[in-house]
Design an enzyme around this catalytic site. Structure first.
Site, mmCIF file in Angstrom:
data_model
loop_
_atom_site.group_PDB
_atom_site.id
_atom_site.type_symbol
_atom_site.label_atom_id
_atom_site.label_comp_id
_atom_site.label_asym_id
_atom_site.label_seq_id
_atom_site.Cartn_x
_atom_site.Cartn_y
_atom_site.Cartn_z
ATOM 1 N N LYS B 79 0.862 -1.202 0.000
ATOM 2 C CA LYS B 79 0.000 0.000 0.000
ATOM 3 C C LYS B 79 0.890 1.241 0.000
ATOM 4 O O LYS B 79 1.872 1.309 0.777
ATOM 5 C CB LYS B 79 -0.883 -0.038 1.241
ATOM 6 C CG LYS B 79 -1.911 1.093 1.366
ATOM 7 C CD LYS B 79 -2.785 0.842 2.601
ATOM 8 C CE LYS B 79 -3.860 1.920 2.757
ATOM 9 N NZ LYS B 79 -4.714 1.653 3.947
ATOM 10 N N SER B 155 -9.531 1.707 3.319
ATOM 11 C CA SER B 155 -8.728 2.502 2.421
ATOM 12 C C SER B 155 -7.706 1.680 1.628
ATOM 13 O O SER B 155 -7.051 2.250 0.744
ATOM 14 C CB SER B 155 -7.995 3.583 3.214
ATOM 15 O OG SER B 155 -7.128 2.982 4.148
ATOM 16 N N SER B 179 -9.778 -0.772 7.391
ATOM 17 C CA SER B 179 -9.240 -0.570 6.044
ATOM 18 C C SER B 179 -8.495 -1.744 5.442
ATOM 19 O O SER B 179 -8.147 -1.685 4.261
ATOM 20 C CB SER B 179 -8.326 0.665 6.025
ATOM 21 O OG SER B 179 -9.091 1.825 6.226
#
Lengths: 66, 471
Positions: B79, B155, B179
């Site tokens: 990420k 997210s 997330s």
């Protein structure tokens, strides 16, 4: 925390934004004015009798590394 | 190359038996990743050169009989909120100073490399791990491979999308309120937010200091366990890192649920009116399946679960606002609209609000410890509904919507999401398995046993099947 009905919401929002140094668009300000009573209602739900004798989960220990 | 391994576990077997080389595997997944950028758009940066160099090193080690573990030679990605030495870090934002990423790998990334993993790139996310994608910022917006008109969740949107689409075998996400688990549920994969402090946060742009977790997302629970084995461990560079022994994360993957006690908190988690009926049915069916497989199901209660959602939100937003205060004052126009609007509300919470939230945190921790006192795990739905369409997003609804995930960030307990079915419209449904602090092996045991008696986790989006058929 006062009930939103006791305060001038728009003036309060404007004051908070000014103190925080935040500039927002007129549209965003209107959304905040609409949302602010909801935020007040939300944080009011955190004030419950069961918390009377509880300490917050941020108590530091002297043994903790700084 | 039409025939590729499907999981980290399989890839490790193929690589270690020389059925495939890491270079071949990495090249295949890099080609898939590039081909999918116009549709799934999972990546911000695809780092072909560095990935192939890492793959060559892995192959050289295999040839010399050096095997660092099951992640060696396996393509994974990160990420784009975690620092990497060979690619920029953006946090999906125009705000983050590029110099922030001009540093060594984040600890979690370094551990993946030391395990021999091949990092193929940096994955898309919601800006600064919060908010909702704003096309105005210019970053690619990851799509759900099961339905490109829908979000993969956030997210860790790019990580969820990339694993589900078969572009990587595993990825790093972060989780402050759900997330990792939200995208895992919406994308039909597995993902765990481990116990707070289990995985170092060093080198990760913070959202909520007391809520943030770095963790693995992969196709299976076993794969998540393999990744967490690598990631876990005390890090003196992270003040919140727990100095506790790291157990064998796969030690309890027996496939058996005999003797396991499953706690089900029906109130709130199965009774809020917003809960989608298909989600509820699928999770209850999964619990029943576990009971038939030998688990004992016990009703438990978490009386202040609803208030926990508020406490988590106040703490997260207040902590995020503190981090972003100066940039919000000086250059708010660089933020995406929804991220800016969300974090700005931190100015409206008082110090007393934050402390009250932390006091409620103490209460909820106590209630959750009580709920787990006589059971091994709790089981709830992961998300309230199915993956929403992009055009359904309502920023005002975020404050009111129930959450089944944030409470486990508030308390710090480990929580895993696994796929437990599909809706009538073909969208994945996630089930959440929660354990006692540092009891990840038990959480993995239940999730893995469920996956050994079901096949939800083996299903692949049509988009991924089509891509594989053209290789």
């Amino acid at each position: 925390m006062n009930d939103a009905g006791d305060i001038d919401v728009a003036a309060t929002v404007d004051r908070i934004l000014a103190v925080a140094g935040l500039s927002v668009t007129a549209e965003r300000r209107e959304r905040l004015v609409r949302a602010y009573p909801q935020m007040l209602s939300m944080v009011r739900q955190l004030r419950i009798p069961e918390l009377r004798d509880l300490e917050p989960s941020v108590i530091y220990s002297v043994e903790e590394r700084s | 190359m039409a025939d590729l391994p499907r999981t980290i576990t399989e890839a490790a077997q193929w690589l270690q038996s020389f059925r495939i080389t890491s270079v071949e595997l990495t090249q295949a997944l890099l080609e898939r990743s590039h081909a999918a950028q116009d549709t799934v758009a999972a990546f911000i940066t695809i780092n072909d050169e560095a990935a192939l160099e890492a793959a060559r090193r892995a192959d050289a080690d295999f040839k010399q009989g050096i095997v660092r573990g099951p992640l060696q030679g396996v393509p994974v990605a990160v990420k784009d909120i975690l620092a990497t030495v060979d690619a920029p870090t953006t946090a999906n934002s125009r705000v983050l100073d590029p110099k922030w990423g001009d540093r060594a790998d984040a600890t979690a990334v370094r551990k993946l490399r030391e395990a021999g993993a091949v990092i193929t790139g940096k994955l898309g996310l919601h800006e600064f791990a919060i908010g909702w994608p704003d096309p105005e910022t210019g970053f690619p917006i990851p799509k759900n491979p099961w339905d490109l008109s829908r979000t993969p969740g956030g997210s860790s949107s790019g990580t969820g999308a990339a694993v589900a689409a078969g572009l990587i075998y595993g990825g790093l996400g972060t989780d402050t309120g759900g997330s990792i688990r939200g995208p895992s549920a919406y994308c039909g994969i597995s993902g765990i937010k481990a116990t707070f402090g289990r995985v170092s946060k060093e080198g990760c742009v913070p959202l909520g200091y007391s809520l943030d977790n770095v963790g693995p997302m992969a196709r299976t629970v076993r794969d998540c366990a393999l990744m967490l084995q690598v990631l876990a461990g005390h890090d003196p560079a992270d003040p919140s890192s727990a100095d506790v022994p790291v157990p064998d994360m796969t030690a309890e993957l027996t496939g058996s649920l005999a003797g396991v006690r499953v706690g089900v908190p029906h109130e709130y988690f199965f009774t809020v009116p917003e809960l989608d009926t298909e989600v509820k049915s699928a999770v209850l069916a999964a619990i029943e399946q576990m009971r038939l497989a030998g688990a004992t199901v016990i009703e438990v209660a978490i009386p202040h679960a609803a208030e926990a959602r508020i406490a988590q939100w106040v703490i997260m937003i207040a902590e995020a606002y503190a981090y972003h205060e100066r940039d919000l004052q000086q250059r708010p126009e660089l933020y995406g609209q929804y991220t800016r609007d969300t974090i700005q509300t931190g100015a409206f919470f008082t110090a007393a609000d934050y402390i009250q939230a932390q006091r409620l945190r103490s209460l909820v921790k106590s209630e959750c410890r009580e709920a787990l006192a006589n059971v091994d795990v709790l089981v709830t739905p992961t998300m309230v509904g199915l993956a929403p369409r992009f055009d359904e997003f309502d920023p005002n609804a975020m404050l009111n919507r129930p959450s089944f995930t944030g409470i486990w960030n508030l308390t710090g307990f480990p929580a895993l999401s696994v796929n437990c079915g599909f809706s009538s419209s073909g969208l994945p449904i996630g089930m959440q398995i929660i354990g006692r602090p540092f009891a990840e092996p038990t959480v993995f045991r239940v999730g893995d046993a469920y996956q050994q008696m079901t096949d939800w986790h083996t299903r692949v989006p049509e988009l991924a099947k089509e891509a594989a058929s053209h290789e």
